[in-house]
Write a protein that holds these residues in place. Structure first.
Motif, PDB file in Angstrom:
ATOM      1  N   ALA A 105       0.830  -1.217   0.000  1.00  0.00           N
ATOM      2  CA  ALA A 105       0.000   0.000   0.000  1.00  0.00           C
ATOM      3  C   ALA A 105       0.864   1.267   0.000  1.00  0.00           C
ATOM      4  N   PHE A 106       2.057   1.178   0.580  1.00  0.00           N
ATOM      5  CA  PHE A 106       2.950   2.344   0.660  1.00  0.00           C
ATOM      6  C   PHE A 106       4.177   2.224  -0.250  1.00  0.00           C
ATOM      7  N   ASN A 107       4.120   1.259  -1.175  1.00  0.00           N
ATOM      8  CA  ASN A 107       5.261   1.035  -2.086  1.00  0.00           C
ATOM      9  C   ASN A 107       6.571   0.819  -1.340  1.00  0.00           C
ATOM     10  N   LEU A 108       6.510   0.064  -0.253  1.00  0.00           N
ATOM     11  CA  LEU A 108       7.710  -0.221   0.548  1.00  0.00           C
ATOM     12  C   LEU A 108       8.162  -1.657   0.277  1.00  0.00           C
ATOM     13  N   PRO A 109       9.446  -1.948   0.483  1.00  0.00           N
ATOM     14  CA  PRO A 109       9.897  -3.326   0.285  1.00  0.00           C
ATOM     15  C   PRO A 109       9.338  -4.260   1.364  1.00  0.00           C
ATOM     16  N   SER A 110       9.180  -5.542   1.021  1.00  0.00           N
ATOM     17  CA  SER A 110       8.684  -6.517   2.011  1.00  0.00           C
ATOM     18  C   SER A 110       9.594  -7.745   2.110  1.00  0.00           C
ATOM     19  N   SER A 111      10.734  -7.699   1.405  1.00  0.00           N
ATOM     20  CA  SER A 111      11.607  -8.883   1.384  1.00  0.00           C
ATOM     21  C   SER A 111      12.242  -9.178   2.746  1.00  0.00           C
ATOM     22  N   HIS A 112      12.244  -8.191   3.649  1.00  0.00           N
ATOM     23  CA  HIS A 112      12.817  -8.404   4.986  1.00  0.00           C
ATOM     24  C   HIS A 112      11.817  -9.079   5.940  1.00  0.00           C
ATOM     25  N   LEU A 113      10.568  -9.213   5.506  1.00  0.00           N
ATOM     26  CA  LEU A 113       9.540  -9.841   6.351  1.00  0.00           C
ATOM     27  C   LEU A 113       9.591 -11.351   6.169  1.00  0.00           C
ATOM     28  N   ARG A 114       9.599 -12.085   7.283  1.00  0.00           N
ATOM     29  CA  ARG A 114       9.732 -13.533   7.210  1.00  0.00           C
ATOM     30  C   ARG A 114       8.490 -14.226   7.746  1.00  0.00           C
ATOM     31  N   PRO A 115       7.861 -15.082   6.926  1.00  0.00           N
ATOM     32  CA  PRO A 115       6.664 -15.802   7.408  1.00  0.00           C
ATOM     33  C   PRO A 115       7.036 -16.947   8.358  1.00  0.00           C
ATOM     34  N   ILE A 116       6.380 -16.979   9.521  1.00  0.00           N
ATOM     35  CA  ILE A 116       6.585 -18.067  10.495  1.00  0.00           C
ATOM     36  C   ILE A 116       5.302 -18.904  10.531  1.00  0.00           C
ATOM     37  N   THR A 117       5.411 -20.145  10.058  1.00  0.00           N
ATOM     38  CA  THR A 117       4.193 -20.968   9.885  1.00  0.00           C
ATOM     39  C   THR A 117       3.878 -21.853  11.095  1.00  0.00           C
ATOM     40  N   ASP A 118       4.751 -21.866  12.114  1.00  0.00           N
ATOM     41  CA  ASP A 118       4.451 -22.656  13.327  1.00  0.00           C
ATOM     42  C   ASP A 118       3.428 -21.914  14.173  1.00  0.00           C
ATOM     43  N   SER A 119       2.629 -22.663  14.945  1.00  0.00           N
ATOM     44  CA  SER A 119       1.698 -21.988  15.851  1.00  0.00           C
ATOM     45  C   SER A 119       2.512 -21.351  16.986  1.00  0.00           C
ATOM     46  N   PRO A 120       2.102 -20.147  17.429  1.00  0.00           N
ATOM     47  CA  PRO A 120       2.887 -19.426  18.448  1.00  0.00           C
ATOM     48  C   PRO A 120       2.962 -20.214  19.753  1.00  0.00           C
ATOM     49  N   VAL A 121       4.124 -20.141  20.413  1.00  0.00           N
ATOM     50  CA  VAL A 121       4.290 -20.897  21.674  1.00  0.00           C
ATOM     51  C   VAL A 121       4.236 -19.984  22.898  1.00  0.00           C
ATOM     52  N   VAL A 122       4.334 -18.668  22.703  1.00  0.00           N
ATOM     53  CA  VAL A 122       4.276 -17.761  23.857  1.00  0.00           C
ATOM     54  C   VAL A 122       2.935 -17.026  23.889  1.00  0.00           C
ATOM     55  N   GLY A 123       2.562 -16.593  25.104  1.00  0.00           N
ATOM     56  CA  GLY A 123       1.328 -15.809  25.259  1.00  0.00           C
ATOM     57  C   GLY A 123       0.077 -16.678  25.272  1.00  0.00           C
ATOM     58  N   ALA A 124      -1.059 -15.995  25.289  1.00  0.00           N
ATOM     59  CA  ALA A 124      -2.356 -16.682  25.345  1.00  0.00           C
ATOM     60  C   ALA A 124      -2.571 -17.482  24.054  1.00  0.00           C
TER      61      ALA A 124
END
Length: 323
Positions: A257-276
């Motif tokens: 939406a802001f024409n910014l790069p996204s290559s530094h974003l990493r998808p984590i496909t495991d279910s979260p282990v911390v928090g609720a």
């Protein structure tokens, strides 16, 4: 004589006859709800607690006398109850305070609403479901995985027990015109998106349906106006955006939406282990409201651009896009 004329003219200033009281009016959703009613010929009064003054009434919802007084003084036709502790991890760490606000205060508000014949809209959450078999209809059996979902479900039961003339409106993760990026689980990602010199892990497991607070506010107003004409409007309703995204996909859409790069974003496909614990996919079926002709949906990219551009670090971009 001129004085008398002046007085008469002043009395003609049109105060809308329909009255609505909004709790949590200082919060992200409450501000949008207040604005929506206020701009559509309703006499709206908002109440808040820490951030209330000078714009809104300062009311501690745990103070039953203060709640009684404002409702009896103002005599609202409609009350929209937005105030809640909505951060799952805070609810887990402060369960008693969360239960007081999400359950006890809601029950009392429902009782007071019944006392003046007000229609109560109680804002609830998709987190009442466990996320194993979406999409969820209003009649599906809830099974909250975390304490936040449990307190909101208890709040639903409490308001319906204390006031049959109530609507429960379940909604998912919200975003909109925030005062601070931390106000929304969606907008809080903006810094990670903008600072592309550092890689950022983003959840790519939980399926979310980001929903604009302006759309929820419109649904609240439409529901209230329909109820004024039709007393059968009550019970449980669902509203949600219809674009399914993980946080990783939302972050990529924000970058786009802001024409910014996204290559530094990493998808984590495991279910979260911390928090609720979070439900994997608590998609809400909104067909009941849609059948009533109620609803509004802002496309995510348009809504997020409008919400986030004031927080854009690169001011040059602002000038090229908005001027």
């Amino acid at each position: 004589m001129p004085e008398m004329l002046l007085e008469m003219e002043q009395e003609d200033v049109d105060v809308p006859s329909r009255r609505v009281l909004i709790t949590g009016a200082t919060g992200l959703l409450g501000r949008a709800v207040f604005k929506e009613f206020n701009e559509n010929n309703w006499n709206a009064v908002g109440c808040g607690y820490r951030r209330a003054q000078p714009r809104f009434e300062q009311i501690n919802l745990l103070d039953s006398i203060a709640v009684h007084d404002i409702i009896h003084d103002f005599q609202p036709h409609v009350i929209v109850h937005c105030a809640a502790e909505r951060r799952p991890d805070i609810v887990e760490s402060q369960p008693d305070a969360a239960s007081q606000l999400n359950v006890a205060a809601s029950a009392n508000l429902a009782k007071e609403a019944a006392g003046v014949g007000a229609f109560l809209i109680y804002i609830s959450t998709d987190y009442v479901f466990d996320g194993t078999s979406p999409p969820y209809k209003e009649t599906d059996v809830p099974n909250p995985l975390n304490l936040y979902g449990k307190t909101k479900l208890e709040g639903e039961k409490a308001v319906l027990e204390n006031n049959e003339e109530t609507a429960v409106l379940r909604i998912p993760v919200l975003y909109g015109e925030v005062e601070r990026l931390e106000e929304s689980a969606v907008t809080v990602m903006f810094d990670k998106v903008q600072f592309s010199n550092k890689s950022a892990n983003m959840d790519h497991w939980q399926q979310r349906f980001p929903t604009n607070v302006k759309d929820v506010a419109a649904v609240c107003r439409q529901l209230a106006e329909k109820r004024m004409l039709d007393p059968s409007i009550k019970g449980t309703f669902h509203w949600s955006g219809n674009e399914q995204m993980t946080k990783y996909e939302m972050a990529c859409a924000i970058a786009d939406a802001f024409n910014l790069p996204s290559s530094h974003l990493r998808p984590i496909t495991d279910s979260p282990v911390v928090g609720a614990l979070r439900p994997k996919n608590a998609q809400l079926d909104c067909s009941k409201l849609e059948m009533l002709g109620i609803g509004q949906r802002t496309p995510f990219r348009a809504g997020i651009r409008e919400s986030l551009w004031p927080f854009l670090v690169d001011k040059r971009w602002r000038q090229t896009v908005f001027h």
